[in-house]
Scaffold this motif. Structure first.
Motif, short mmCIF file in Angstrom:
data_model
loop_
_atom_site.label_atom_id
_atom_site.label_comp_id
_atom_site.label_asym_id
_atom_site.label_seq_id
_atom_site.Cartn_x
_atom_site.Cartn_y
_atom_site.Cartn_z
N PRO A 221 0.80 -1.23 0.00
CA PRO A 221 0.00 0.00 0.00
C PRO A 221 0.84 1.28 0.00
N THR A 222 2.09 1.22 0.43
CA THR A 222 2.89 2.44 0.46
C THR A 222 3.52 2.73 -0.90
N ILE A 223 3.43 1.78 -1.82
CA ILE A 223 3.93 2.03 -3.18
C ILE A 223 2.74 2.49 -4.01
N VAL A 224 2.68 3.79 -4.30
CA VAL A 224 1.49 4.31 -4.96
C VAL A 224 1.54 4.14 -6.47
N SER A 225 2.75 4.03 -7.02
CA SER A 225 2.82 3.72 -8.44
C SER A 225 4.14 3.04 -8.76
N ALA A 226 4.12 2.23 -9.78
CA ALA A 226 5.33 1.56 -10.27
C ALA A 226 5.30 1.66 -11.78
N GLU A 227 6.14 2.57 -12.32
CA GLU A 227 6.10 2.82 -13.76
C GLU A 227 7.36 2.32 -14.44
N LEU B 200 12.35 0.48 -13.40
CA LEU B 200 11.07 0.46 -12.71
C LEU B 200 11.11 1.59 -11.70
N ASN B 201 10.30 2.62 -11.94
CA ASN B 201 10.28 3.78 -11.04
C ASN B 201 9.13 3.67 -10.06
N LEU B 202 9.45 3.79 -8.79
CA LEU B 202 8.43 3.65 -7.76
C LEU B 202 8.14 5.00 -7.12
N ARG B 203 6.87 5.23 -6.89
CA ARG B 203 6.48 6.39 -6.09
C ARG B 203 5.93 5.90 -4.77
N LEU B 204 6.38 6.57 -3.70
CA LEU B 204 5.97 6.14 -2.37
C LEU B 204 4.96 7.12 -1.80
N ASP B 205 4.12 6.60 -0.94
CA ASP B 205 3.26 7.47 -0.17
C ASP B 205 4.16 8.34 0.73
N PRO B 206 3.85 9.62 0.84
CA PRO B 206 4.72 10.50 1.64
C PRO B 206 4.95 9.98 3.06
N SER B 207 4.00 9.22 3.57
CA SER B 207 4.16 8.71 4.94
C SER B 207 5.41 7.83 5.06
N ALA B 208 5.79 7.22 3.96
CA ALA B 208 6.99 6.37 4.00
C ALA B 208 8.22 7.21 4.30
N TRP B 209 8.31 8.38 3.67
CA TRP B 209 9.46 9.25 3.90
C TRP B 209 9.41 9.85 5.30
#
Length: 600
Positions: free
Chosen positions: A98-104, A111-120
RNA sequence: GUCCCCGUAGCUCAGGUGGAUAGAGCGUUGGAUUCCUAAUCCAAAGGCCACAGGUUCGAAUCCUGUCGGGGACACCA
């Protein structure tokens, strides 16, 4: 940059288990590994595929996302598919987190991953909770490393030539410790050769001087330095006139032992000025007394690695006038890539320096899993033979002892762009004590670590004390002092202290800063792996830059300041950020042995 | 003659165990200061990653050679 797939359960040292905290990169490395294992389980990847070349790193361009992995490109071949198709399969698995909001998928198969800000934001809490331990790795757990550095001849005080190797060796030792290794900091005292006899004779001269004799100019072949005067006085006090006219063989051993001891005291106090303390001082004389070279020779002869032979005359340049062929016991270093076999004994039957050094390394290899030597570049010619020796000695052990020789290049001393002249003959050289007194320990240490050690460098006394961005040590310390000052001010004037209560109010500017801070554990591991402490210095400079940039946003956009009179919640959250950045700066500076100051 | 290290912006240097558009400081040019530390920040300009081949999907990075700078080359440490 590589990262190790070390699951948290392997975290051997107590700190990890106690806190049960995993840093962000380690956590997502684990996530990716789990995804890859799932692909193995469902047959997309073959059984036993190695993930060793898979990396997880920040994308070069931040607009690409938070994290990037090359897994699909590296594993496409074993999977017998193309990178983009494999990336698709990996992305599907990853999206269940759930903390990986996108994987492009991008470019050739990144493979580029975007994380939910809460992860940072969570990483800030990790930094704060781990405190001084943030950045500690379990990578080196269970492996002992012996780092030998300085090892200056005990014939005088430490001068500039020793400085760089001393600092690099010490920082490397600290770095390896942080990476989880058990480290021995060792100094080899060359107290058995001709140089210490010269030292003893020079001390005798000063001894006669102390007894009232006019010794005039110090003759050629003696050490002229004034630092021997107190030794002479000390000896005169100890033994009176007893050895004034006695034959050399009566006093030499005594004078040598006393002088060496005093010189080592001098060297140790010089090293202390730089914040350097060794665990072990290994004596060459003691090595001889214990018969270690004989043991080594015996073992090597049994394995046909030492034989009696005659060296050829040196090629290329005219051989020395007194050159003559002599049969000597030779070590087969050519078998390990050296150009020539090397004598372990001299024609007078005494051990060569190499013969003793060989035995010394044999001993070190018995006590540690890995060896590192830090040498000056003028010893480059002897690297092959000693590497050959360690390779030969560890042949018998079944597995080779990893052994690195780090060559540290010369430092050219400058003052305002002009080279500083030093005269060796008069004994007039710039000592470490001089340097530390003039510019300070932190400046010396940091400056020595802002160039890779194998490249030549200049050290300009004028430039190095400049208070500007051009001077990294000031710049990094300034960032830390700025943080501390801000936290102080908030507490004193607003009564606000760092808190996580409103952490979710932090935005993208703050997260950019956290992204850099979160690199620290990776930097420690990769710098330790490469044995390159200077990488930490450059990282700290980058982190300081990010901090100063963020801080300056407040100049034009007042709502971006740390301290907001109208919003104590956000202030407390920003202070929490500031405090965490300060922690990372301190942890990095500690590796370099540089003080993190609270005020400037 | 052999061996080792280095060659990236005008200058000083990162990046180098193969990955997306090669980075920073200084210097140059132009901006930001009723400011939580301006010892700071923002922006622009500046590159055949010494040269030539090779390896491969891809090279500043790995291999070979050439040129240039530094260092070391008998029983000195």
């Amino acid at each position: 940059m590589h990262w190790s797939f070390v699951p948290p359960s392997l975290c051997a040292n107590g700190a990890c288990e106690m806190t049960d905290m995993t840093t962000l990169y380690a956590a997502y490395a684990g996530t990716i590994q789990t995804a890859l294992q799932a692909l193995v389980a469902d047959g997309t990847l073959p059984e036993g595929t190695s993930f060793a070349n898979v990396t997880l790193e920040p994308p070069r361009d931040p607009s690409h996302g938070d994290l990037a992995t090359n897994a699909a490109m590296v594993l496409a071949k074993p999977a017998k598919t193309n990178p983009r198709a494999l990336a698709e399969a990996i992305a599907t698995k990853l999206k269940s987190d759930p903390t990986i909001v996108s994987a492009e998928i991008a470019g050739p198969g990144f493979l580029n991953l975007r994380l939910d800000p809460s992860a940072w934001l969570g990483e800030l809490e990790t930094i704060t909770k781990l405190g001084d331990e943030y950045g500690r790795s379990s990578m080196g757990a269970g492996t002992t490393v012996n780092v030998e550095y300085v090892s200056a001849n005990p014939t005088g005080p430490m001068h500039m030539g020793h400085c760089r190797g001393a600092v690099v060796g010490d920082a490397l030792a600290s770095l390896l410790e942080l990476a989880g290794h058990e480290v021995t900091r060792e100094y080899y005292i060359n107290d058995a050769g001709g140089q210490v006899d010269t030292l003893a004779r020079s001390a005798h001269l000063r001894y006669r001087e102390a007894l009232g004799e006019n010794i005039g100019e110090i003759p050629e072949g003696y050490y002229p330095g004034a630092y021997l005067i107190p030794i002479g006085e000390y000896l005169a006090q100890e033994v009176g006139e007893k050895y004034r006219d006695a034959p050399e063989e009566e006093w030499l051993p005594y004078f040598r032992a006393e002088a060496v001891e005093k010189m080592m005291d001098l060297i140790k106090s010089d090293l202390a000025l730089l914040g350097i303390h060794h665990d072990v001082f290994a004596s060459e004389a003691a090595l001889h007394a214990a018969g270690k070279p004989d043991e080594a020779e015996k073992w090597l002869r049994e394995h046909d690695l030492v034989y009696d032979g005659v060296l050829e005359a040196p090629k290329g340049k005219a051989p020395p006038e007194d050159w003559e062929p002599v049969e000597l016991p030779l070590f087969r270093s050519t078998k390990f890539g050296d150009d020539q076999d090397r004598p372990i004994k001299k024609s007078d039957g005494k051990w060569t320096y190499f013969g003793a050094d060989l035995a010394y390394h044999m001993q070190k290899a018995a006590d540690a899993d890995e060896l590192i030597d830090i040498w000056g570049a003028d010893h480059a010619g002897t690297v092959k033979r000693i590497k050959a020796a360690v390779a030969a000695l560890s042949e018998g052990k079944g597995k080779p002892t990893p052994f690195d020789v780090k060559l540290v290049q010369m430092v050219q001393l400058m003052r305002g762009g002009e080279p500083v002249k030093m005269s060796k003959r008069s004994g007039n050289f710039i000592t470490i004590a001089d340097m530390v007194e003039e510019v300070g320990k932190d400046v010396v240490r940091f400056t020595m670590l802002t160039r890779k050690p194998e490249a030549q460098m200049e050290f300009d006394f004028a430039k190095v004390v400049e208070a500007s961005k051009d001077n990294p040590v000031w710049y990094v310390q300034y960032a830390h002092a700025r943080i501390q000052s801000t936290i102080r001010k908030a507490a004193d004037e607003e009564g606000v202290t760092p808190s996580t209560d409103a952490l979710n109010q932090l935005g993208s500017d703050e997260i950019a800063l956290i992204r850099r801070a979160a690199q620290f554990p990776r930097e420690v591991e990769s710098a330790a792996k490469a044995r390159e402490p200077h990488r930490i210095a450059f990282y700290l400079y980058d982190l300081a830059t990010d901090l100063n940039s963020f801080y300056s946003l407040g100049n034009t956009e007042p709502e971006k300041r740390f301290i907001l009179k109208h919003d104590k919640g956000l202030t407390a959250a920003r202070l929490f950020l500031a405090s965490a950045i300060g922690q990372v700066l301190r942890n990095g500076l500690r590796v370099l042995g540089v003080e993190a100051v609270d005020r400037m």
